[in-house]
Design an enzyme around this catalytic site. Structure first.
Site, PDB file in Angstrom:
ATOM      1  N   CYS A 165       0.839  -1.204   0.000  1.00  0.00           N
ATOM      2  CA  CYS A 165       0.000   0.000   0.000  1.00  0.00           C
ATOM      3  C   CYS A 165       0.869   1.247   0.000  1.00  0.00           C
ATOM      4  CB  CYS A 165      -0.948   0.004   1.207  1.00  0.00           C
ATOM      5  SG  CYS A 165      -0.096   0.217   2.781  1.00  0.00           S
ATOM      6  N   CYS A 218       3.509   1.606   2.688  1.00  0.00           N
ATOM      7  CA  CYS A 218       4.754   0.869   2.438  1.00  0.00           C
ATOM      8  C   CYS A 218       5.722   1.732   1.641  1.00  0.00           C
ATOM      9  CB  CYS A 218       4.463  -0.412   1.667  1.00  0.00           C
ATOM     10  SG  CYS A 218       3.440  -1.600   2.519  1.00  0.00           S
ATOM     11  N   ASP A 246       9.358  23.801 -35.055  1.00  0.00           N
ATOM     12  CA  ASP A 246      10.450  24.142 -35.954  1.00  0.00           C
ATOM     13  C   ASP A 246       9.987  23.811 -37.379  1.00  0.00           C
ATOM     14  OD1 ASP A 246      13.207  24.619 -36.871  1.00  0.00           O
ATOM     15  OD2 ASP A 246      13.215  22.452 -37.170  1.00  0.00           O
ATOM     16  N   ASP A 251      13.730  19.008 -34.225  1.00  0.00           N
ATOM     17  CA  ASP A 251      14.501  17.814 -34.568  1.00  0.00           C
ATOM     18  C   ASP A 251      15.993  18.047 -34.630  1.00  0.00           C
ATOM     19  OD1 ASP A 251      14.481  19.397 -36.871  1.00  0.00           O
ATOM     20  OD2 ASP A 251      14.695  17.652 -38.172  1.00  0.00           O
ATOM     21  N   ASP A 258      17.682  23.077 -31.968  1.00  0.00           N
ATOM     22  CA  ASP A 258      16.390  23.127 -31.287  1.00  0.00           C
ATOM     23  C   ASP A 258      16.494  22.737 -29.811  1.00  0.00           C
ATOM     24  OD1 ASP A 258      14.980  23.816 -33.623  1.00  0.00           O
ATOM     25  OD2 ASP A 258      14.911  21.720 -34.245  1.00  0.00           O
TER      26      ASP A 258
END
Length: 741
Positions: free
Chosen positions: A3, A6, A413, A620, A624
């Site tokens: 639980c 714990c 971009d 990409d 960037d």
């Protein structure tokens, strides 16, 4: 662990170990992610701390290898509990049909005691560790509650008058233990479904590879491969590691890695021209061609290994909303113990029998177990990140998953993200009496060391024309503007029109031609020579790129969801706006940012965030990366650079703009599941505890309800596994948006 309490106890124990800087424990995966300072004995101390807290430390590799194959694994103790407990329920069933009879007390004792103390022994063991740590957990509540019911039955039996028929409660304690065990077994079975994405990724690694050695082809374990080895991949086999294709043509199924359903054509690197290479990825499936590849990455450096790490990290991480659960769990069990004591005293002191008071107290202890509370968030995150990975969306951390559903601006971009990223050099205007091929040879030499799409376009055209070119001396690159260097005794520059103007070159001679090309959407570069007379313009180069086929649909889909889209480009205003209109963007509404240098992208993203907007950046390239890190949510195209993928929170493996809307959609759905789970977990306890305290629930019903709460949370989260990116919605949004204009 059982639980949320714990989780809190293990985290507390780990953080006390010297050298631990950060520790995060996940209930659903039963795993810990720990950041430690250097120290050889720290791992040993961590294992000891876990064991001292009452848990058994296991390595993740051992856990994965021990994963049971059968869906029924671990059911034996539960089945034994059901066999022993069912006879205890028979009198209650007979009561429904008007038959009044009761099992002998000695038989009830014989059936219930093994369930209580043998099958349920782990409740006592874990509960005792919790007591020693001055904390509480589900096991402590179950062990106290069921022991109280068992002890009450023993007391009533032993103090009863000889021959008297006394109602005992052995069936209550036995059934609570059995139902809790059944609930935990169903929970574990459901957990295996949430980790299916990780297991599927691990299964993509073949055990053997066909190595081309000095004595010919030989089978070796894939773990023994080295960079530079040459391998044979037969039709239908999985590719063991990353590499480049040397011989043969084929089609490769990369669907498990990228989500792309169609096989991808692969050609030998020699067929693609100088410096070109065909990459093939480990884990993908070879088609109908026999191919030879050369190994370029092994072990943890392969794409598949990095994907597995990303998914594992995301599934093990905590979402910010989990902090609320952690704060609640630290006080939850002590509060429940106090409420159970008040229930006992309240019923007893109000004139009811101690027997009735104790039964209601047991019901409070059993129904209040915080299992569902601890599972609500992690199981939803595991299911969401797992199904996203299967469709080519890699989510690096839970914070990004939770934050993405708030995004209201997406910045893209241009080159390689919204466009194909393969511009063609279509127009070359030579000046100063120079021949076109001479211009192209010089330009290719200057650009030969660059990975920029425009540079590759120049080099590609020179190669197609069979021109020989040399790399320049003293090459100097100016980020976002161009490059310059010596070729023989001459010094040349090539770069943007903006850079040439900044250097003081008179560009009036090409103004009309440049304006015409820009209106058509061309990206322009200028080549100049530095001489004793200063800088002299030599040529104008025009490049054209094409939009990605899905970019228009993707942008329309985002707009249909009420999300503002912006394109960021280093191109001049004319060409940027021309491409934007082809993509369906509206420059007049501020949806285009042109003439943006690489170093300025992060500033533009920061400006978009003003006013409380949540901004996602999609890119990409290396340039960037700062913008991806600045954005609230960074998304990198998987066909881009490793730097961009490292800086981003989400990686889109296919490089398809449609995956942007899909990533935001899975975020929305996952956060919705988290909120639903937390609501029902809290509501269950808020409603269940008072019902039990006021005597409306007996311990057996409370135990069943507690087990069902965990199962319902797991089942609700597993609904995410049915999610798929909905392209139909994207198309509908496109047509709706087009008609509105």
């Amino acid at each position: 662990m059982t639980c949320a309490s714990c989780v809190a106890r293990v985290e507390k124990a780990l953080k006390k170990v010297p050298g631990v800087q950060e520790a995060t424990v996940n209930l659903a995966t039963e795993s810990a992610r720990i950041v430690i300072a250097s120290g050889e004995d720290v791992p040993a101390r961590l294992r000891r701390a876990v064991r001292d807290a009452g848990y058994e430390p296991r390595s993740d590799k051992a856990l994965l290898s021990a994963e049971p194959n059968s869906a029924w694994a671990g059911l034996a103790p539960v089945a034994m509990g059901l066999i022993l407990s069912l006879p205890l329920m028979l009198p209650m069933v007979a009561e429904l049909f008007g038959r009044h009879w009761m099992l002998p007390a000695w038989l009830q004792f014989t059936l219930a005691t093994p369930v209580q103390f043998i099958l349920g022994r782990h409740f006592y063991r874990a509960g005792w560790h919790a007591v020693k740590a001055f904390s509480g957990n589900m096991d402590l509540l179950v062990s106290i509650g069921t022991t109280a019911g068992w002890a009450l039955s023993m007391w009533l039996w032993l103090t009863a008058a000889p021959g008297a028929a006394v109602h005992l409660y052995f069936e209550g304690s036995a059934w609570v233990v059995t139902l809790v065990m059944l609930g935990k077994w169903l929970e574990v079975r459901a957990k295996r479904q949430t980790t299916s994405a990780i297991r599927a990724l691990h299964a993509l690694r073949p055990d053997l590879a066909h190595l081309i050695g000095p004595d010919g082809e030989v089978d070796v374990p894939a773990a023994e491969l080295l960079v530079g080895d040459r391998l044979v991949i037969k039709p239908g086999e999985r590719i063991p590691v990353d590499g480049v294709l040397l011989e043969g043509r084929t089609q490769v199924d990369e669907s498990m890695l990228t989500g792309e359903p169609l096989p991808v054509d692969k050609y030998p690197s020699a067929d693609l021209g100088a410096n070109a290479q065909t990459a093939i990825t480990g884990g993908s499936i070879n088609g109908d061609g026999r191919i030879v590849m050369q190994v370029r990455a092994i072990g943890s450096e392969t794409v598949l290994a990095r994907i597995i790490r990303l998914v594992e990290d995301a599934q093990a991480a905590k979402a910010p909303i989990q902090r609320l659960v952690d704060r609640v769990s630290t006080v939850f069990v002590p509060v429940v113990l106090l409420l159970s004591l008040l229930t006992l005293l309240g019923w007893w002191l109000s004139g009811h029998s101690f027997e009735q008071a104790l039964l209601n107290t047991v019901a409070v202890l059993v129904i209040a177990c915080p299992c569902a509370l601890g599972l609500a968030t992690p199981v939803a995150i595991m299911a969401g990140t797992g199904v996203a990975a299967q469709h080519g969306i890699l989510i690096k951390n839970a914070q990004a998953l939770e934050l993405a559903h708030k995004v209201d601006i997406v910045a893209f971009d241009k080159t390689g993200t919204l466009t194909l990223g393969h511009p063609r050099l279509t127009s070359l205007l030579a000046l100063q009496g120079m021949a076109e091929n001479e211009i192209l040879r010089i330009a290719a030499g200057l650009q030969s060391g660059s990975e920029h799409p425009l540079s590759r376009a120049v080099v590609r055209l020179a190669q197609e024309r069979g021109l020989n070119f040399e790399s320049p001396n003293n090459l100097h690159s100016v980020p976002g503007l161009g490059s310059e260097g010596e070729l023989g005794s001459r010094y040349f520059l090539i770069g943007s029109l903006r850079w040439m103007k900044e250097l003081g070159i008179d560009t009036n001679a090409i103004k009309s031609k440049a304006d015409s090309l820009q209106e058509q959407g061309a990206t322009l570069s200028v080549m100049a020579e530095r001489s004793s007379q200063g800088l002299i313009m030599c040529a104008l180069l025009a490049f054209f790129d094409e939009p990605k086929p899905s970019a228009i649909i993707a942008l329309a889909a985002l707009r249909g969801q009420g999300i503002k889209t912006v394109m960021i480009s280093g191109d001049n205003r004319g060409s940027a706006e021309t491409m934007a209109r082809r993509l369906g963007l509206r420059p007049e509404e501020g949806e285009v940012m042109s003439d943006v240098l690489p170093g300025e992208k992060a500033k533009r993203i920061a400006a978009l965030k003003i006013g409380g907007h949540v901004v996602a950046m999609v890119g990409d390239g290396v340039n960037d990366a700062p913008a991806l890190a600045t954005a609230d949510v960074g998304m990198a195209m998987g066909n881009g650079t490793d730097v961009a993928m490292h800086a981003a929170d989400i990686t889109l493996m296919r490089g398809d703009p449609l995956l942007v809307a899909a990533a935001l959609d899975i975020s929305n759905r996952t956060v919705a599941k988290i909120r639903q789970n937390l609501f029902w977990a809290f509501a269950y306890n808020v409603a269940g505890i008072p019902l039990a305290a006021f005597g409306f629930l007996n311990p057996v019903v409370a135990g069943a309800a507690m087990a069902m709460s965990s199962i319902s949370v797991m089942s609700n989260a597993l609904l995410l596994k049915r999610w798929t990116p909905n392209k139909d919605v994207s198309l509908n949004n496109l047509f709706k948006d087009s008609s509105s204009r």
